[in-house]
Design a protein around this motif. Structure first.
Motif, PDB file in Angstrom:
ATOM      1  N   THR A  76       0.825  -1.214   0.000  1.00  0.00           N
ATOM      2  CA  THR A  76       0.000   0.000   0.000  1.00  0.00           C
ATOM      3  C   THR A  76       0.857   1.261   0.000  1.00  0.00           C
ATOM      4  O   THR A  76       0.520   2.242  -0.677  1.00  0.00           O
ATOM      5  CB  THR A  76      -0.977   0.011   1.192  1.00  0.00           C
ATOM      6  N   TRP A  77       1.983   1.249   0.717  1.00  0.00           N
ATOM      7  CA  TRP A  77       2.846   2.434   0.733  1.00  0.00           C
ATOM      8  C   TRP A  77       3.527   2.653  -0.614  1.00  0.00           C
ATOM      9  O   TRP A  77       3.651   3.781  -1.067  1.00  0.00           O
ATOM     10  CB  TRP A  77       3.894   2.327   1.834  1.00  0.00           C
ATOM     11  N   VAL A  78       3.982   1.589  -1.236  1.00  0.00           N
ATOM     12  CA  VAL A  78       4.634   1.738  -2.549  1.00  0.00           C
ATOM     13  C   VAL A  78       3.641   2.310  -3.567  1.00  0.00           C
ATOM     14  O   VAL A  78       3.945   3.286  -4.274  1.00  0.00           O
ATOM     15  CB  VAL A  78       5.219   0.395  -3.039  1.00  0.00           C
ATOM     16  N   ILE A  79       2.463   1.725  -3.631  1.00  0.00           N
ATOM     17  CA  ILE A  79       1.472   2.199  -4.602  1.00  0.00           C
ATOM     18  C   ILE A  79       1.012   3.616  -4.257  1.00  0.00           C
ATOM     19  O   ILE A  79       0.825   4.452  -5.147  1.00  0.00           O
ATOM     20  CB  ILE A  79       0.285   1.220  -4.703  1.00  0.00           C
ATOM     21  N   SER A  80       0.856   3.896  -2.971  1.00  0.00           N
ATOM     22  CA  SER A  80       0.477   5.243  -2.547  1.00  0.00           C
ATOM     23  C   SER A  80       1.511   6.277  -2.985  1.00  0.00           C
ATOM     24  O   SER A  80       1.159   7.348  -3.496  1.00  0.00           O
ATOM     25  CB  SER A  80       0.323   5.277  -1.023  1.00  0.00           C
ATOM     26  N   THR A  81       2.781   5.946  -2.806  1.00  0.00           N
ATOM     27  CA  THR A  81       3.845   6.872  -3.208  1.00  0.00           C
ATOM     28  C   THR A  81       3.847   7.063  -4.717  1.00  0.00           C
ATOM     29  O   THR A  81       4.019   8.190  -5.211  1.00  0.00           O
ATOM     30  CB  THR A  81       5.216   6.364  -2.718  1.00  0.00           C
ATOM     31  N   LEU A  82       3.645   5.985  -5.465  1.00  0.00           N
ATOM     32  CA  LEU A  82       3.569   6.106  -6.923  1.00  0.00           C
ATOM     33  C   LEU A  82       2.390   6.980  -7.338  1.00  0.00           C
ATOM     34  O   LEU A  82       2.498   7.791  -8.269  1.00  0.00           O
ATOM     35  CB  LEU A  82       3.486   4.725  -7.575  1.00  0.00           C
ATOM     36  N   CYS A  83       1.265   6.827  -6.651  1.00  0.00           N
ATOM     37  CA  CYS A  83       0.103   7.684  -6.937  1.00  0.00           C
ATOM     38  C   CYS A  83       0.402   9.140  -6.582  1.00  0.00           C
ATOM     39  O   CYS A  83      -0.009  10.057  -7.312  1.00  0.00           O
ATOM     40  CB  CYS A  83      -1.125   7.202  -6.163  1.00  0.00           C
TER      41      CYS A  83
ATOM     42  N   ILE B 255       3.303  10.616  -6.708  1.00  0.00           N
ATOM     43  CA  ILE B 255       4.177  11.127  -7.770  1.00  0.00           C
ATOM     44  C   ILE B 255       3.361  11.390  -9.032  1.00  0.00           C
ATOM     45  O   ILE B 255       3.494  12.439  -9.668  1.00  0.00           O
ATOM     46  CB  ILE B 255       5.342  10.156  -8.032  1.00  0.00           C
ATOM     47  N   ALA B 256       2.481  10.455  -9.375  1.00  0.00           N
ATOM     48  CA  ALA B 256       1.620  10.645 -10.551  1.00  0.00           C
ATOM     49  C   ALA B 256       0.722  11.863 -10.369  1.00  0.00           C
ATOM     50  O   ALA B 256       0.460  12.604 -11.328  1.00  0.00           O
ATOM     51  CB  ALA B 256       0.782   9.388 -10.792  1.00  0.00           C
ATOM     52  N   GLY B 257       0.279  12.089  -9.137  1.00  0.00           N
ATOM     53  CA  GLY B 257      -0.583  13.227  -8.851  1.00  0.00           C
ATOM     54  C   GLY B 257       0.089  14.573  -9.082  1.00  0.00           C
ATOM     55  O   GLY B 257      -0.591  15.587  -9.269  1.00  0.00           O
ATOM     56  N   LEU B 258       1.411  14.581  -9.060  1.00  0.00           N
ATOM     57  CA  LEU B 258       2.129  15.826  -9.350  1.00  0.00           C
ATOM     58  C   LEU B 258       2.009  16.224 -10.818  1.00  0.00           C
ATOM     59  O   LEU B 258       2.167  17.386 -11.160  1.00  0.00           O
ATOM     60  CB  LEU B 258       3.611  15.678  -8.988  1.00  0.00           C
ATOM     61  N   PHE B 259       1.744  15.233 -11.667  1.00  0.00           N
ATOM     62  CA  PHE B 259       1.725  15.469 -13.113  1.00  0.00           C
ATOM     63  C   PHE B 259       0.332  15.427 -13.722  1.00  0.00           C
ATOM     64  O   PHE B 259       0.179  15.634 -14.918  1.00  0.00           O
ATOM     65  CB  PHE B 259       2.624  14.430 -13.815  1.00  0.00           C
ATOM     66  N   THR B 260      -0.661  15.122 -12.913  1.00  0.00           N
ATOM     67  CA  THR B 260      -2.029  15.060 -13.428  1.00  0.00           C
ATOM     68  C   THR B 260      -2.981  15.683 -12.404  1.00  0.00           C
ATOM     69  O   THR B 260      -2.801  15.503 -11.205  1.00  0.00           O
ATOM     70  CB  THR B 260      -2.455  13.606 -13.733  1.00  0.00           C
TER      71      THR B 260
ATOM     72  N   LEU C 192      -9.620  13.343   3.493  1.00  0.00           N
ATOM     73  CA  LEU C 192      -8.344  13.372   2.800  1.00  0.00           C
ATOM     74  C   LEU C 192      -8.379  14.450   1.726  1.00  0.00           C
ATOM     75  O   LEU C 192      -9.289  14.478   0.904  1.00  0.00           O
ATOM     76  CB  LEU C 192      -8.063  12.014   2.138  1.00  0.00           C
ATOM     77  N   GLY C 193      -7.394  15.336   1.765  1.00  0.00           N
ATOM     78  CA  GLY C 193      -7.299  16.385   0.760  1.00  0.00           C
ATOM     79  C   GLY C 193      -6.151  16.114  -0.194  1.00  0.00           C
ATOM     80  O   GLY C 193      -5.452  15.089  -0.093  1.00  0.00           O
ATOM     81  N   GLN C 194      -5.956  17.024  -1.106  1.00  0.00           N
ATOM     82  CA  GLN C 194      -4.864  16.900  -2.058  1.00  0.00           C
ATOM     83  C   GLN C 194      -3.550  17.119  -1.312  1.00  0.00           C
ATOM     84  O   GLN C 194      -3.402  18.072  -0.562  1.00  0.00           O
ATOM     85  CB  GLN C 194      -5.017  17.925  -3.171  1.00  0.00           C
ATOM     86  N   PRO C 195      -2.579  16.230  -1.522  1.00  0.00           N
ATOM     87  CA  PRO C 195      -1.314  16.388  -0.810  1.00  0.00           C
ATOM     88  C   PRO C 195      -0.496  17.545  -1.372  1.00  0.00           C
ATOM     89  O   PRO C 195      -0.468  17.770  -2.577  1.00  0.00           O
ATOM     90  CB  PRO C 195      -0.601  15.060  -1.047  1.00  0.00           C
ATOM     91  N   GLY C 196       0.151  18.263  -0.479  1.00  0.00           N
ATOM     92  CA  GLY C 196       1.075  19.295  -0.907  1.00  0.00           C
ATOM     93  C   GLY C 196       2.427  18.671  -1.228  1.00  0.00           C
ATOM     94  O   GLY C 196       2.642  17.458  -1.055  1.00  0.00           O
ATOM     95  N   LEU C 197       3.336  19.500  -1.679  1.00  0.00           N
ATOM     96  CA  LEU C 197       4.659  19.024  -2.051  1.00  0.00           C
ATOM     97  C   LEU C 197       5.399  18.403  -0.858  1.00  0.00           C
ATOM     98  O   LEU C 197       6.100  17.398  -1.019  1.00  0.00           O
ATOM     99  CB  LEU C 197       5.475  20.170  -2.657  1.00  0.00           C
ATOM    100  N   THR C 198       5.209  18.956   0.333  1.00  0.00           N
ATOM    101  CA  THR C 198       5.862  18.398   1.517  1.00  0.00           C
ATOM    102  C   THR C 198       5.346  16.995   1.810  1.00  0.00           C
ATOM    103  O   THR C 198       6.130  16.097   2.126  1.00  0.00           O
ATOM    104  CB  THR C 198       5.637  19.319   2.736  1.00  0.00           C
ATOM    105  N   ALA C 199       4.041  16.798   1.711  1.00  0.00           N
ATOM    106  CA  ALA C 199       3.457  15.472   1.959  1.00  0.00           C
ATOM    107  C   ALA C 199       3.986  14.452   0.959  1.00  0.00           C
ATOM    108  O   ALA C 199       4.304  13.316   1.323  1.00  0.00           O
ATOM    109  CB  ALA C 199       1.935  15.540   1.901  1.00  0.00           C
ATOM    110  N   VAL C 200       4.104  14.860  -0.302  1.00  0.00           N
ATOM    111  CA  VAL C 200       4.627  13.954  -1.329  1.00  0.00           C
ATOM    112  C   VAL C 200       6.104  13.657  -1.063  1.00  0.00           C
ATOM    113  O   VAL C 200       6.544  12.506  -1.159  1.00  0.00           O
ATOM    114  CB  VAL C 200       4.419  14.538  -2.745  1.00  0.00           C
ATOM    115  N   ALA C 201       6.866  14.683  -0.694  1.00  0.00           N
ATOM    116  CA  ALA C 201       8.290  14.487  -0.399  1.00  0.00           C
ATOM    117  C   ALA C 201       8.479  13.529   0.779  1.00  0.00           C
ATOM    118  O   ALA C 201       9.381  12.679   0.761  1.00  0.00           O
ATOM    119  CB  ALA C 201       8.960  15.827  -0.113  1.00  0.00           C
ATOM    120  N   LEU C 202       7.619  13.641   1.775  1.00  0.00           N
ATOM    121  CA  LEU C 202       7.701  12.717   2.918  1.00  0.00           C
ATOM    122  C   LEU C 202       7.365  11.288   2.494  1.00  0.00           C
ATOM    123  O   LEU C 202       7.971  10.340   2.992  1.00  0.00           O
ATOM    124  CB  LEU C 202       6.779  13.178   4.043  1.00  0.00           C
ATOM    125  N   SER C 203       6.416  11.127   1.594  1.00  0.00           N
ATOM    126  CA  SER C 203       6.104   9.791   1.085  1.00  0.00           C
ATOM    127  C   SER C 203       7.279   9.205   0.318  1.00  0.00           C
ATOM    128  O   SER C 203       7.597   8.022   0.460  1.00  0.00           O
ATOM    129  CB  SER C 203       4.866   9.833   0.176  1.00  0.00           C
TER     130      SER C 203
END
Length: 143
Positions: free
Chosen positions: A16-23, A25-30, A101-112
């Motif tokens: 779940t963590w791997v797929i969440s992190t991939l999502c 990252i994908a969320g940064l581009f879509t 759950l809201g849209q993650p900011g850049l810090t949340a994505v970086a922590l993931s």
């Protein structure tokens, strides 16, 4: 119990963590909100299921002899997994808007992403425990 439970349980937070992190990252581009929601739900699932895996891991850690060289690696594995869990937990809390759950900011994505890196290192150490030291497989390291 003869068969350790920890190896059975770790697959859930890892996946779940791997797929969440991939999502994430994908969320940064879509701008797709579904990607962010999937990432959030998987992050919650991984963070909760990791608690069960960590409890089972502590039970396995207690079985390792104090003189065993596996103990040092097991402690490193444990500390890294606690760090990884903390990174993912903070990422989760940063994306919460009240109880939603809201849209993650850049810090949340970086922590993931940081959590994923730590997860990979800790997983490698977990593999060493099994394949190099026989933890959970051989009984010569047990007290």
């Amino acid at each position: 119990m003869k068969h350790p439970i920890h190896p059975m349980l770790v697959h859930f937070p890892i996946a779940t963590w791997v797929i969440s992190t991939l999502c994430d990252i994908a969320g940064l581009f879509t701008p797709n909100e579904l990607v962010n929601q999937v990432a959030g739900v998987l992050l919650v699932t991984g963070t909760v299921t990791a608690l069960f895996a960590m409890v089972a891991g502590l039970m396995e850690l207690a079985k390792i002899e104090q003189q065993s060289p596996a103990l040092k690696v097991a402690n490193q594995h444990m500390l890294l997994m606690m760090t990884g869990w903390s990174l993912y937990a903070v990422s989760l809390f940063l994306r919460l808007e009240g109880t939603q759950l809201g849209q993650p900011g850049l810090t949340a994505v970086a922590l993931s992403v940081a959590g994923l890196i730590v997860l990979c290192i800790a997983g490698w150490l977990g593999g060493r425990l099994v394949y190099e030291y026989g933890v959970g497989v051989r009984s010569d390291h047990l007290s």
